[in-house]
Design an enzyme around this catalytic site. Structure first.
Site, PDB file in Angstrom:
ATOM      1  N   LYS A   1      -5.054   8.645  19.756  1.00  0.00           N
ATOM      2  CA  LYS A   1      -5.266   8.912  18.466  1.00  0.00           C
ATOM      3  C   LYS A   1      -6.496   8.945  17.928  1.00  0.00           C
ATOM      4  O   LYS A   1      -7.117   9.853  17.297  1.00  0.00           O
ATOM      5  CB  LYS A   1      -4.384   8.158  17.476  1.00  0.00           C
TER       6      LYS A   1
ATOM      7  N   ASN B   1      -5.114   4.011  11.019  1.00  0.00           N
ATOM      8  CA  ASN B   1      -5.802   4.428  12.020  1.00  0.00           C
ATOM      9  C   ASN B   1      -6.577   3.477  12.727  1.00  0.00           C
ATOM     10  O   ASN B   1      -6.900   2.396  12.025  1.00  0.00           O
ATOM     11  CB  ASN B   1      -6.260   5.655  11.503  1.00  0.00           C
TER      12      ASN B   1
ATOM     13  N   ASN C   1      -8.882  11.725  15.819  1.00  0.00           N
ATOM     14  CA  ASN C   1      -9.482  11.578  14.773  1.00  0.00           C
ATOM     15  C   ASN C   1     -10.999  11.640  14.443  1.00  0.00           C
ATOM     16  O   ASN C   1     -11.636  11.996  13.441  1.00  0.00           O
ATOM     17  CB  ASN C   1      -9.139  10.208  14.173  1.00  0.00           C
TER      18      ASN C   1
ATOM     19  N   ALA D   1       0.160   7.493   1.087  1.00  0.00           N
ATOM     20  CA  ALA D   1       0.930   8.582   1.649  1.00  0.00           C
ATOM     21  C   ALA D   1       1.735   7.991   2.478  1.00  0.00           C
ATOM     22  O   ALA D   1       2.993   8.304   2.633  1.00  0.00           O
ATOM     23  CB  ALA D   1      -0.072   9.680   2.468  1.00  0.00           C
TER      24      ALA D   1
ATOM     25  N   GLY E   1       0.846  -1.282  -0.087  1.00  0.00           N
ATOM     26  CA  GLY E   1       0.085   0.061  -0.078  1.00  0.00           C
ATOM     27  C   GLY E   1       0.770   1.052  -0.119  1.00  0.00           C
ATOM     28  O   GLY E   1       1.068   1.840   0.952  1.00  0.00           O
TER      29      GLY E   1
HETATM   30  N1  LIG Z   1      -2.031  10.333   5.399  1.00  0.00           N
HETATM   31  C1  LIG Z   1      -1.894  10.594   6.816  1.00  0.00           C
HETATM   32  O1  LIG Z   1      -1.820  11.621   6.991  1.00  0.00           O
HETATM   33  C2  LIG Z   1      -2.257   9.452   8.006  1.00  0.00           C
HETATM   34  C3  LIG Z   1      -1.751   9.707   9.149  1.00  0.00           C
HETATM   35  C4  LIG Z   1      -1.795   8.835  10.116  1.00  0.00           C
HETATM   36  C5  LIG Z   1      -2.362   7.556   9.876  1.00  0.00           C
HETATM   37  N2  LIG Z   1      -2.774   7.364   8.596  1.00  0.00           N
HETATM   38  C6  LIG Z   1      -3.471   6.029   8.353  1.00  0.00           C
HETATM   39  O2  LIG Z   1      -2.634   5.277   7.502  1.00  0.00           O
HETATM   40  C7  LIG Z   1      -3.380   4.304   6.792  1.00  0.00           C
HETATM   41  C8  LIG Z   1      -3.054   4.606   5.267  1.00  0.00           C
HETATM   42  O3  LIG Z   1      -3.384   6.097   4.917  1.00  0.00           O
HETATM   43  P1  LIG Z   1      -2.701   6.821   3.641  1.00  0.00           P
HETATM   44  O4  LIG Z   1      -3.385   8.055   3.826  1.00  0.00           O
HETATM   45  O5  LIG Z   1      -1.460   6.425   3.343  1.00  0.00           O
HETATM   46  O6  LIG Z   1      -3.745   6.165   2.472  1.00  0.00           O
HETATM   47  P2  LIG Z   1      -3.625   6.231   1.122  1.00  0.00           P
HETATM   48  O7  LIG Z   1      -3.052   7.455   0.695  1.00  0.00           O
HETATM   49  O8  LIG Z   1      -5.020   6.148   0.480  1.00  0.00           O
HETATM   50  O9  LIG Z   1      -3.070   5.175   0.759  1.00  0.00           O
HETATM   51  C9  LIG Z   1      -3.364   3.590   0.594  1.00  0.00           C
HETATM   52  C10 LIG Z   1      -2.461   2.765  -0.527  1.00  0.00           C
HETATM   53  O10 LIG Z   1      -3.000   1.417  -0.624  1.00  0.00           O
HETATM   54  C11 LIG Z   1      -3.083   1.066  -1.715  1.00  0.00           C
HETATM   55  N3  LIG Z   1      -3.664  -0.236  -1.611  1.00  0.00           N
HETATM   56  C12 LIG Z   1      -4.943  -0.570  -1.315  1.00  0.00           C
HETATM   57  N4  LIG Z   1      -5.142  -1.937  -1.482  1.00  0.00           N
HETATM   58  C13 LIG Z   1      -3.974  -2.389  -1.834  1.00  0.00           C
HETATM   59  C14 LIG Z   1      -3.721  -3.652  -2.147  1.00  0.00           C
HETATM   60  N5  LIG Z   1      -4.528  -4.806  -2.010  1.00  0.00           N
HETATM   61  N6  LIG Z   1      -2.383  -3.912  -2.560  1.00  0.00           N
HETATM   62  C15 LIG Z   1      -1.502  -2.950  -2.747  1.00  0.00           C
HETATM   63  N7  LIG Z   1      -2.172  -1.551  -2.466  1.00  0.00           N
HETATM   64  C16 LIG Z   1      -3.303  -1.377  -2.161  1.00  0.00           C
HETATM   65  C17 LIG Z   1      -3.711   2.108  -2.467  1.00  0.00           C
HETATM   66  O11 LIG Z   1      -3.535   1.897  -3.854  1.00  0.00           O
HETATM   67  P3  LIG Z   1      -3.941   2.876  -5.111  1.00  0.00           P
HETATM   68  O12 LIG Z   1      -2.830   3.826  -5.275  1.00  0.00           O
HETATM   69  O13 LIG Z   1      -4.333   1.922  -6.112  1.00  0.00           O
HETATM   70  O14 LIG Z   1      -5.070   3.671  -4.362  1.00  0.00           O
HETATM   71  C18 LIG Z   1      -2.908   3.224  -2.046  1.00  0.00           C
HETATM   72  O15 LIG Z   1      -1.795   3.722  -2.622  1.00  0.00           O
HETATM   73  C19 LIG Z   1      -4.719   4.652   7.060  1.00  0.00           C
HETATM   74  O16 LIG Z   1      -5.165   3.821   7.980  1.00  0.00           O
HETATM   75  C20 LIG Z   1      -4.707   5.949   7.584  1.00  0.00           C
HETATM   76  O17 LIG Z   1      -5.731   6.391   8.424  1.00  0.00           O
HETATM   77  C21 LIG Z   1      -2.741   8.266   7.654  1.00  0.00           C
END
Ligand SMILES: NC(=O)c1ccc[n+]([C@@H]2O[C@H](COP(=O)([O-])OP(=O)(O)OC[C@H]3O[C@@H](n4cnc5c(N)ncnc54)[C@H](OP(=O)(O)O)[C@@H]3O)[C@@H](O)[C@H]2O)c1
Length: 295
Positions: free
Chosen positions: A174, A98, A178, A11, A8
């Site tokens: 957290k 999260n 959130n 971000a 995944g």
């Molecule tokens: N962003 C923040 O600031 C932040 C901070 C703290 C915690 N979090 C938590 O961290 C987690 C990830 O968040 P994020 O913001 O990084 O999410 P995101 O940007 O939406 O990234 C998720 C990634 O997972 C990929 N994905 C989904 N299913 C997959 C699979 N089966 N195989 C391979 N890749 C797959 C998606 O692919 P695609 O590229 O095809 O969409 C995307 O690249 C969440 O639980 C979020 O709440 C986020």
């Protein structure tokens, strides 16, 4: 050489992969749904470039020493083919998501003794496949277990503050931060909406419910967290977006169930009413599902 796979590369996953790849003792594989050539990450310490191995088919992924999962919580089941391809019998799987149900979410797929739940704070966004922005100081807390302790030194050459600690309390703290993010996502207004006093009061109510439920679950939480959440939102840039509203604006699914949904579920388990979180879930589910009613 330590082999690591990150499932995944959004971000969080992209930033982690880019930092972990800076260590010459690491061989990093990125398991992607959407392919890209290289990682370009803007960080508070400057620009990072990394060229980890990127695979889009589990058949091309070999077994590794560590698996890190950084998909959204609702994509957990879709990682199963990756987990099968990447894990040896005892490979630890670190869940960087999260919510508070990291272990429960992956227990159907990985023996629980190999799961490492991680609370991650990393203000970040992905601007395109392989392009991320890390906007500030970042930390990770994992439980004080043998796998948790072995995870910490992997981050020696990163700007992440990684430590072992009280996972349950940190995860619920957290979630207290959130949970009121739902208000922005419902209103489709950025964080500055907190300046409207009734919204500050609604924020307090949502946090108080989360606090009560978290305590019932055994989390150690300070009463001060209620005002700290309101103050944190007041001091944030007024145009900042939490990930629920960002996902809603982009037409992506939202992590409703892992956030406010968890407050409601655990509240029911303990007989604690959570009407504000329940309303937030209902409104966000309706907003999400409404997309399918458009002509
Ligand atoms: N962003 C923040 O600031 C932040 C901070 C703290 C915690 N979090 C938590 O961290 C987690 C990830 O968040 P994020 O913001 O990084 O999410 P995101 O940007 O939406 O990234 C998720 C990634 O997972 C990929 N994905 C989904 N299913 C997959 C699979 N089966 N195989 C391979 N890749 C797959 C998606 O692919 P695609 O590229 O095809 O969409 C995307 O690249 C969440 O639980 C979020 O709440 C986020």
């Amino acid at each position: 050489m330590t082999t690591l796979a990150i499932i995944g590369p959004g971000a969080i996953g992209g930033i982690l992969a880019a930092w972990l790849a800076q260590n010459p003792e690491h061989a990093v594989t990125v398991c992607a749904r959407t392919p890209f050539d290289r990682l370009e990450v803007d960080t508070p310490e400057g620009h990072l470039t990394a060229t980890p191995r990127v695979v889009t088919d589990p058949a091309d992924a070999g077994a590794v020493d560590w698996v890190l999962v950084a998909t959204k919580a609702y994509d957990a089941e879709s990682t199963v083919p990756w987990l099968a391809a990447l894990r040896r019998e005892d490979t630890p799987v670190v869940i960087l998501q999260n919510g508070v149900e990291h272990v429960e979410r992956f227990a159907p797929y990985v023996p629980v003794q190999h799961l490492v739940p991680a609370v991650i704070d990393c203000p970040a966004e992905r601007t395109a496949p392989g392009r991320m922005r890390q906007r500030g100081a970042s930390w990770i807390v994992v439980p004080d277990t043998p796998n948790g302790r072995a995870f910490v030194p992997l981050f020696a050459r990163t700007n992440f503050d990684v430590s072992t600690g009280d996972f349950r309390s940190r995860a619920w703290a957290k979630l207290c931060i959130n949970a009121p993010g739902a208000i922005s996502a419902i209103l489709m207004k950025p964080t500055g909406v907190i300046q409207v006093e009734p919204i500050a009061e609604l924020t307090r109510g949502i946090v108080r419910e989360c606090l009560a439920v978290g305590r019932a679950e055994g989390a150690v939480l300070d009463d001060d967290i209620v005002e700290a959440v309101v103050e944190g939102a007041r001091k944030a840039p007024p145009d900042s977006l939490n990930s629920l509203i960002a996902d809603r604006m982009a037409g992506r699914p939202m992590e409703i169930d892992a956030r406010n949904g968890a407050v409601v579920r655990f509240g029911r388990k303990h007989g604690i009413p959570t009407p504000l979180n329940e309303m937030a879930v209902a409104l966000l589910v309706a907003a999400q599902d409404a997309r399918s009613f458009r002509g």
